[in-house]
Structure formats: structure tokens, C-alpha cells
Motif scaffolding. Sequence first.
Motif, PDB file in Angstrom:
ATOM      1  N   ASN A 273      54.017  44.133  39.644  1.00 41.27           N
ATOM      2  CA  ASN A 273      53.155  44.832  38.697  1.00 41.27           C
ATOM      3  C   ASN A 273      53.942  45.717  37.743  1.00 41.27           C
ATOM      4  O   ASN A 273      53.438  46.082  36.682  1.00 41.27           O
ATOM      5  N   GLN A 274      55.173  46.079  38.130  1.00 38.73           N
ATOM      6  CA  GLN A 274      55.995  46.900  37.257  1.00 38.73           C
ATOM      7  C   GLN A 274      56.746  46.055  36.229  1.00 38.73           C
ATOM      8  O   GLN A 274      57.447  46.606  35.371  1.00 38.73           O
ATOM      9  N   LEU A 275      56.584  44.751  36.300  1.00 35.86           N
ATOM     10  CA  LEU A 275      57.205  43.856  35.336  1.00 35.86           C
ATOM     11  C   LEU A 275      56.242  43.601  34.183  1.00 35.86           C
ATOM     12  O   LEU A 275      55.035  43.816  34.300  1.00 35.86           O
ATOM     13  N   PRO A 276      56.745  43.128  33.042  1.00 39.79           N
ATOM     14  CA  PRO A 276      55.831  42.746  31.950  1.00 39.79           C
ATOM     15  C   PRO A 276      54.821  41.701  32.433  1.00 39.79           C
ATOM     16  O   PRO A 276      55.098  40.933  33.363  1.00 39.79           O
ATOM     17  N   PRO A 277      53.634  41.645  31.831  1.00 40.96           N
ATOM     18  CA  PRO A 277      52.561  40.755  32.314  1.00 40.96           C
ATOM     19  C   PRO A 277      52.965  39.301  32.445  1.00 40.96           C
ATOM     20  O   PRO A 277      52.506  38.603  33.353  1.00 40.96           O
ATOM     21  N   ASN A 278      53.833  38.815  31.556  1.00 42.32           N
ATOM     22  CA  ASN A 278      54.179  37.395  31.617  1.00 42.32           C
ATOM     23  C   ASN A 278      55.096  37.057  32.784  1.00 42.32           C
ATOM     24  O   ASN A 278      55.390  35.885  33.023  1.00 42.32           O
ATOM     25  N   LEU A 279      55.557  38.082  33.530  1.00 43.87           N
ATOM     26  CA  LEU A 279      56.421  37.822  34.684  1.00 43.87           C
ATOM     27  C   LEU A 279      55.700  38.072  36.007  1.00 43.87           C
ATOM     28  O   LEU A 279      56.304  37.998  37.064  1.00 43.87           O
ATOM     29  N   ARG A 280      54.414  38.350  35.955  1.00 39.78           N
ATOM     30  CA  ARG A 280      53.681  38.677  37.177  1.00 39.78           C
ATOM     31  C   ARG A 280      53.053  37.436  37.794  1.00 39.78           C
ATOM     32  O   ARG A 280      52.938  36.391  37.169  1.00 39.78           O
ATOM     33  N   GLY A 281      52.608  37.614  39.055  1.00 40.35           N
ATOM     34  CA  GLY A 281      51.894  36.560  39.751  1.00 40.35           C
ATOM     35  C   GLY A 281      50.422  36.583  39.389  1.00 40.35           C
ATOM     36  O   GLY A 281      50.021  37.076  38.338  1.00 40.35           O
ATOM     37  N   TYR A 282      49.596  36.049  40.261  1.00 39.56           N
ATOM     38  CA  TYR A 282      48.172  36.023  40.009  1.00 39.56           C
ATOM     39  C   TYR A 282      47.432  36.331  41.302  1.00 39.56           C
ATOM     40  O   TYR A 282      47.974  36.242  42.395  1.00 39.56           O
ATOM     41  N   ALA A 283      46.171  36.707  41.155  1.00 39.10           N
ATOM     42  CA  ALA A 283      45.353  37.050  42.316  1.00 39.10           C
ATOM     43  C   ALA A 283      44.574  35.828  42.788  1.00 39.10           C
ATOM     44  O   ALA A 283      44.195  34.974  41.987  1.00 39.10           O
ATOM     45  N   PRO A 284      44.322  35.709  44.093  1.00 38.34           N
ATOM     46  CA  PRO A 284      43.560  34.562  44.600  1.00 38.34           C
ATOM     47  C   PRO A 284      42.099  34.624  44.179  1.00 38.34           C
ATOM     48  O   PRO A 284      41.561  35.697  43.895  1.00 38.34           O
ATOM     49  N   GLU A 285      41.453  33.458  44.135  1.00 39.12           N
ATOM     50  CA  GLU A 285      40.033  33.361  43.821  1.00 39.12           C
ATOM     51  C   GLU A 285      39.290  32.809  45.024  1.00 39.12           C
ATOM     52  O   GLU A 285      39.833  32.013  45.788  1.00 39.12           O
ATOM     53  N   VAL A 286      38.040  33.253  45.179  1.00 40.54           N
ATOM     54  CA  VAL A 286      37.177  32.747  46.238  1.00 40.54           C
ATOM     55  C   VAL A 286      35.958  32.115  45.565  1.00 40.54           C
ATOM     56  O   VAL A 286      35.232  32.794  44.831  1.00 40.54           O
ATOM     57  N   VAL A 287      35.759  30.827  45.798  1.00 43.74           N
ATOM     58  CA  VAL A 287      34.693  30.080  45.149  1.00 43.74           C
ATOM     59  C   VAL A 287      33.786  29.490  46.218  1.00 43.74           C
ATOM     60  O   VAL A 287      34.262  28.981  47.243  1.00 43.74           O
ATOM     61  N   GLY A 288      32.474  29.555  46.019  1.00 40.96           N
ATOM     62  CA  GLY A 288      31.544  28.994  46.977  1.00 40.96           C
ATOM     63  C   GLY A 288      30.140  28.917  46.413  1.00 40.96           C
ATOM     64  O   GLY A 288      29.911  29.186  45.231  1.00 40.96           O
ATOM     65  N   VAL A 289      29.186  28.559  47.272  1.00 40.65           N
ATOM     66  CA  VAL A 289      27.782  28.432  46.879  1.00 40.65           C
ATOM     67  C   VAL A 289      26.936  29.185  47.887  1.00 40.65           C
ATOM     68  O   VAL A 289      27.122  29.042  49.104  1.00 40.65           O
ATOM     69  N   ALA A 290      25.987  30.003  47.394  1.00 42.33           N
ATOM     70  CA  ALA A 290      25.035  30.702  48.259  1.00 42.33           C
ATOM     71  C   ALA A 290      23.669  30.037  48.102  1.00 42.33           C
ATOM     72  O   ALA A 290      23.181  29.861  46.983  1.00 42.33           O
ATOM     73  N   LYS A 291      23.055  29.677  49.224  1.00 42.98           N
ATOM     74  CA  LYS A 291      21.731  29.051  49.176  1.00 42.98           C
ATOM     75  C   LYS A 291      20.664  30.070  48.781  1.00 42.98           C
ATOM     76  O   LYS A 291      19.684  29.717  48.134  1.00 42.98           O
ATOM     77  N   THR A 292      20.824  31.298  49.217  1.00 44.29           N
ATOM     78  CA  THR A 292      19.884  32.376  48.912  1.00 44.29           C
ATOM     79  C   THR A 292      20.684  33.583  48.440  1.00 44.29           C
ATOM     80  O   THR A 292      21.910  33.524  48.341  1.00 44.29           O
ATOM     81  N   PHE A 315      29.049  31.059  43.299  1.00 44.20           N
ATOM     82  CA  PHE A 315      29.688  32.352  43.042  1.00 44.20           C
ATOM     83  C   PHE A 315      31.191  32.158  42.951  1.00 44.20           C
ATOM     84  O   PHE A 315      31.749  31.197  43.492  1.00 44.20           O
ATOM     85  N   ARG A 316      31.835  33.097  42.246  1.00 40.69           N
ATOM     86  CA  ARG A 316      33.282  33.036  42.058  1.00 40.69           C
ATOM     87  C   ARG A 316      33.822  34.458  42.037  1.00 40.69           C
ATOM     88  O   ARG A 316      33.511  35.231  41.127  1.00 40.69           O
ATOM     89  N   ILE A 317      34.580  34.829  43.036  1.00 39.72           N
ATOM     90  CA  ILE A 317      35.138  36.177  43.159  1.00 39.72           C
ATOM     91  C   ILE A 317      36.571  36.146  42.651  1.00 39.72           C
ATOM     92  O   ILE A 317      37.432  35.455  43.214  1.00 39.72           O
ATOM     93  N   GLN A 318      36.843  36.894  41.577  1.00 42.90           N
ATOM     94  CA  GLN A 318      38.150  36.831  40.922  1.00 42.90           C
ATOM     95  C   GLN A 318      38.863  38.177  40.860  1.00 42.90           C
ATOM     96  O   GLN A 318      39.914  38.277  40.236  1.00 42.90           O
ATOM     97  N   ASP A 319      38.320  39.223  41.494  1.00 43.11           N
ATOM     98  CA  ASP A 319      38.933  40.539  41.361  1.00 43.11           C
ATOM     99  C   ASP A 319      39.586  41.022  42.648  1.00 43.11           C
ATOM    100  O   ASP A 319      39.609  42.209  42.940  1.00 43.11           O
ATOM    101  N   LEU A 320      40.115  40.085  43.463  1.00 46.79           N
ATOM    102  CA  LEU A 320      40.905  40.488  44.617  1.00 46.79           C
ATOM    103  C   LEU A 320      42.272  40.973  44.158  1.00 46.79           C
ATOM    104  O   LEU A 320      42.775  40.572  43.107  1.00 46.79           O
TER     105      LEU A 320
END
Length: 869
Positions: A273-292, A315-320
Motif C-alpha cells: 500500500n505504500q507503493l504507487p497504485p500501479n505496483l499494488r495487488g488487489y483485494a479478493p471478491e466474493v460472488v454468490g446468489v441469495a434466494k431471499t 451479490f458481489r462483495i468487493q470491499d475486502l
Amino acid sequence: MLNTSKVKYSLRPGLFSGLMSLAGTAMASGDIEFNTDVLDLNDRTNIDLSRFARSGFILPGTYSMVVQVNAQPIAEQSVVFYPPDNDPKGSQACLSPDLVEQLGLKASGAAKLTWWNNGQCLDLQGLPGMEVSGDLATSTLTINLPQAYLEYSDINWDPPSRWDEGVPGLLADYSITAQSNYQNNRGNRNNLSGNGTLGANAGAWRFRADWQGRFERRREGEAKDQKLDWTRYYAYRAIPALKSRLVVGENYLYSDLFDSFRFTGAALSSDENQLPPNLRGYAPEVVGVAKTNAKVVVSQQGRVLYETLVAAGPFRIQDLNDAVSGSLDVRVEEQDGSVHSFQLDTAGVPYLTRPGQVRYKLATGRPSNLQYNGDGDFFGTGEFSWGVSNGWSLFGGGITDNNYHALSVGAGRDLLAFGALSLDVTQSQATVWNERLAGKSYRLQYSKHFEQYDSQITFAGYRFSEKGFLSMSEYLNARHYGLNGELGGRGGENEDGERIDDWKPIGGSKALYTATVNKQFRDLGATVYASYNKQTYWDRPHTQRWNLSVSRYFNVGTVKNMSLSLNIYRTLEYSYKDNGAALTVSLPLGRTGTLSLDAYRAAGDNSFSSRFSDRLDARNSYQLRASDSSASGYLTHMGDQADIDLSASQQSGNSSLGVSARGGGTLTSHGAALHRTNSTGGTRLMVDTGGVPDVPVRGYGSPSRSNAFGKAVISDISSYQRTAASVDLESLPNNVEATQSVTQLTLTEGAIGYRSLDVIAGEKAMAVLRLEDGNSPPFGAQVKNMKQQDTGIVNDDGLVYLSGIQAGGQMAVSWGGAEQCILTLPVVLPADGLTDALQLSCRKTATDQSLPVPPVLSGQPTDTENTSS
């Protein structure tokens, strides 16, 4: 009393047109001579234009300014202007040593610096080409420097010299979900769950304590699953000189080579995170379906990372957090009582490092577990990545304790147009239950962003492990549960003599396949997202999870922006299988509404439903859903103090109600505020509006309004990335004016930033100023309130348009470079507003006991000659 419209008419030609028509000539630093004959004034002898008499001249003094370096704002701070030795009538900005440190000078440039004013101010001659100028109208100090003197910076990233550690303070963040379910044959089932963080900041150190809890009651008077755990006590800080992060206390091993496990000790590692943005990794995503309407809980090794309510549908959780690594446990709790869960293996991009740089991670301590605390001997681990050349990186590392040793080596290659590739091999040796196991594990990783095709293989990886290979976490579980989860004749005790009554499969990993792909088809208006995870074992069934999402926008006749989306998933985990699909067709309805038709298949059942979603305003949105056997509603509110979700459903005699809230509180020596937040314990910025309440402050998304004490907190700020906070001028109350509406800064991780914005609150009206001798202040005199905020400039015959009028308040009038007299405002202002010009007397002192009490304004015309204030 004068009519306001007439006063405004005489103000325009007298001040603005007159000053714009000034005649005369000016050298770069010379005096300006004004031709006052062009000014439409009754008295040309009573004029004070000293503040305009020199180009760019600023009276000596201290000013709060936003400092800009090569057009990039870096900080807001106090800047002192001194008269230079060679020009007693002039002024020059004093660049203090603290300010110079924030410029981001290279070591070669810093070595050339010279100083004046006893070493308190930078001599600009020491850096040829450097220019400094101040502008009081915008409260800006502009510094132009040749780029050769400066460290690397980016449009959204600053070098470490400009990072802000924030102010000391306390924080308390939470995410809480409450649900009540009623089933005909089971009665009521109520539960309350949540997680959060308590913390304190002192200098560069961040002290944190994470908690999670669950309380469930099924029948009257009977409690189930009542539990509150403090999952982590830890402290951390950034070490900018090493581009690293130091953590002490209870932590999780975040490694690019080895799997994750919990331990108590210390870790020092390079921080992406202390590196410029183009040298950083990425956060995992959680994707699924809720019936209710459902609650989604994402955890790792028993620690809850994320918990929220989601509406029915995909649903798609992208802010981990992007520091999360290893396997994640995802649990989807439907409001009809059903639960489905799956595991997700997070992916990492190939381990590459810039040429000549070394990235590293070091850790030592004792493994621990949420359930049974101490879990092994003291260990040590270290890993590195070295950028050998422009395309190659070498990396490796090791981890060891008394009975476990693992060594890993590998290489990465930047294939330029063909992506990035890395290969590594790990050898492990372990002694468990008097058995010695050894084996190798091979891993291949690939990543590529195809910009010309609007697609990205975020990650593709393959790992093969020999039968005798054990990762560190598998070794720790084997110590506790036994090999393959069997205690076989050992009396139900582990190696430490602890009684074990549960069972858990251990080790035996054979092959792991992971892949994540994104693709956009812009011409077709379509997007494809796919993820795949498969884990095979030597001695038990494999697990598998794949997900495919396809969406497309299209038009049908006069109906525009319709969409079609398909989400298909399959989960196979030991003996558990879950196959599902969701097909949705949506069309716009109304100005902002959307009508959707859904078809689901999950757990062997088919269902059809319709949904309508819309937003009430920028802060509130809702969704209504109905099918042949159920009905539900979902409401989302984005508040100043918390984000709140409400859900309710009715299905076949079963009913449920749920509410979740996410927010926090921040306390500093400058004040306190409640606020919304998603990332508990994260970086935040407290904005001070000078005690003025209800000021809309925008960071991202909907603005937050300052509380009754004039404080607002913007949370979830990206660490080490330049952040801007501004006053939403379009939503300002009528009696509030922002003279400084934007501030920028770069905060370190977990910091509580603090910035003040110049806001004036009060009524606005024309006024006529008179001195004690009956004369008026000179043309061009300044009017300021007690906070030294500019509230007006005097026009001809003492006319001035004042802002920030507070009942019973005072303002100062200055000319000739000094404060000359004080205005005392009426103690009561008319309820229907200030429609007539105020008649104000300017006294030499605000404490003169002979000053008459200002009259109560009734809004009725009065005799100008007999009005004293």
C-alpha cells in the motif's frame, strides 16, 4: 434606512468596475500607482488601496494556506510572510524546515539548501528555478520546482515526505445485524451478531482490539450460542523509510509463499500500500446468489472479516481488505432458515518486484488459535523478492519451528504484452505424532490485463503437492487433531495432552486450481465474470466451486437500457453439493426505478419472482420482491452516523425481520463525531467546519453533514493515497458560506486525519458603516469577523455587503495595514430576514463601557441619523 437594491447598484461600479479599470503601470515587484479618477466615488481622498498597491503583495503576518507543489496540493498549514532584508516594504513567504520536508526533495536537492532568518526560512536562491507566490483570494501558496529536484509522485500518490500520521484519538467501529424469524412449527428464533474494532492512535502507532459476538434465543428464557470473543489485540505502525509495516501482538501470517495462520508475536513486512497504485495487488471478491434477503458472513479461521445483509438476487462483495490471503469461509444465511456455505481461495498476482528493489516479510512468534489459544512452538519465517533485471525477479523464503521446516524458491518473469508468470517450489519436513513426513509442492501463477480487449485474467494458478507435503497450518491442525483428523488409540488427547472431542480433516492436499477472468464486450454492451476453485486430495473427496456471471444491456423498441443477467454456480464440498442458477431480466420503470423478473434454481427447487427497486433520494433506496409463495422488502439508508439496512419477508407461514447497522465513533482533542463506516478500524478524516453545524462535507459518495459541534468524519479512506474532502456547495444552507471548500492530504494506514475548512455562518445583508466622528471608513477597507475571516470590503460612503452576521457578534474593520475599529452587530435579528440595510457604528474598542447596547431590529425603517448601531 437605505434600500438594499439601491445599495447594491452603487456597490458594483464603485468597487468591482472601479478596481478592474485601475490605470497605472507595475513592475514585477514594484509599486502600483492607481488613477483614482476612474473610480465612481464621492470622496476620493478617503481611499485605502494599500492591499492592492503592489503586485502579489501580502501584508506580513501568518496565514492559513493550501500549499501546492507544481499544481498538486500537498497540505494546508500556517505560512508566515516576512519583509525581506533588501525590501522593508515588501513581503516573502517563509518556507519552514517542516514545510520543506513535505516538498519531496531528492537527497541531491536537499543538499543544496540554504536558509535565512536564523535558519527558519528557505533561501530560494539555493534551488535555481524555484518560484513561490501566495494568493490570499484562494488561500493558496504556489511553489513551482523543476521536476529534477523531486522524488517520484503520481496524480493520486505522494512520496513519504508528504504523508500525514494524523492526530491522536480514539475510535470504536461496529457492524451489527439483528434478525427475528418466526416459523409455524418451531416458534421464534432471534439472533444478534456483530463484529467491530476498538482503537487508539498515538503518533505513528495504531492500537487495536477486534471483537465478534453472537447471541441467539430460540424459546422464551432459553439462550443459545451466547458468545463474545476478543479475536485480536495488536498494534502496528508504518515505517516509511523501509516502505514497510511493523505489527506486534496477535496477528495472521500474510505471506506470498506460505499459507496463512494465526500467531502471537511480531511481523515486519514490505507494505504494498505504500507503493504507487500501479505496483499494488488487489483485494479478493466474493460472488454468490441469495434466494431471499440474506446475511452474508465472510470469515477466516473463525475470525469474522465481513458481515452484511444483502437483498435477494446476485451479490458481489468487493470491499475486502487487500491484505487478506488464503482460504475464506463464506456463509449465506437465508431468511427462510436455510444456510449454504462455501470456501473461496484468494488469489495473488505473480510475485514480481521492480528492478533493483527488494521486498521482504519477516515474522516470529508462537502459533495461536481462537478456540484453544497456544498451538505450537515458537517459529520464525522470512521471505523476499529481488528484482534482478527489468523482466526477472527471484524470490524465496523459509519457515521453521522445532518440528517443522519449509523452504521455498522461485522465479517470476514479466512477459510484457503476454502478462506475468511465476513458478516456485516448496519443500517441507514435519514430525507429527512420531511420524516424519516430507514432500514438495509446486506452484504456477499467471496474470494478464488485455487492455485492447477490455478483459483481464486477474489470476490463474495451479499448485501440485506430493502426498507427504504439509503446509504450516496443516501441520498445526495435525498436532491438535491428529493426522487425517483421527486420534486413533491416543486416548482423545493431542501432543500437548489436551482432551480433543472434535474431528477435522487434516492435510493430504494434492492439486489446487484457481482462476478469475473478467471480460467486457463494449460493442455488445456485455460483461462476463468467471471464477473457478478446485482442491483435490490424496485421501478424500475433492472440493470445487465455480461461478459464471454474464450480463448484457440492450434495447427493445422504445424501451431503452434493458438488461439480461445470468449467474450460475456450483459448490461441491466433501458430501455437500449445491448447484444454482439465477436468470434476471430488468427494464427501467419511471425516472430511477427498475423492474426485474427473476428465475432461480437452488437446492433442486425452482422459483420465480418479480422485483422493483428504486431510490427515494441520494441516501435512501429500496427493493420490493414478490413470488407465488413469498413477499419481501429491503431498504437501505446511508446516514451521517451509520449505514442501516432493513429487511422483511413472509413465506409460507414463516416471517422474518432483519436490521443491520454499520458505523463508528471517532474522538480527538479537536472534537468527536459519529459516522458511517464499512472497514472497521480503518483510516479516516475528521473535518472541522469551525463550529458550524449541518455543513455537507463530501469525500466519496453521498456527503456527510457536520454535527452540532461542527465536526464530520469521512471514513474508509484509502491509505497512502491522496484524498480530497470538500464542502458540497450546492447543498449548503442559505445562511452558510464556504470561503475555503477543498482540502487534500495523504494519510498513513489507520490514521485519524484532521483538517479545518473555512466556513462562515450567519445572515447576509447590506450595511452602512460610520466612525465615531460621523465619517465612513475608507474605500477598500476590510471587514473581518473574530475568526479573522473576510466578511466584506467597504465601498463608497461606507457601504459594505456583509456575510456571516451573527446576533450580538462583532467584526473588525482594518485599513492602512492595521485594525482600526470594531463593529457590534444587533443582539436580535428580525425573524423575516435582513431586508433593509443595517446602520452600524464602528468603535475604537469593543470593551468601551460607554458603547450603547445595539437596538433590537424590527425590520422597520428607522431614522438613519439617529441610529447608532
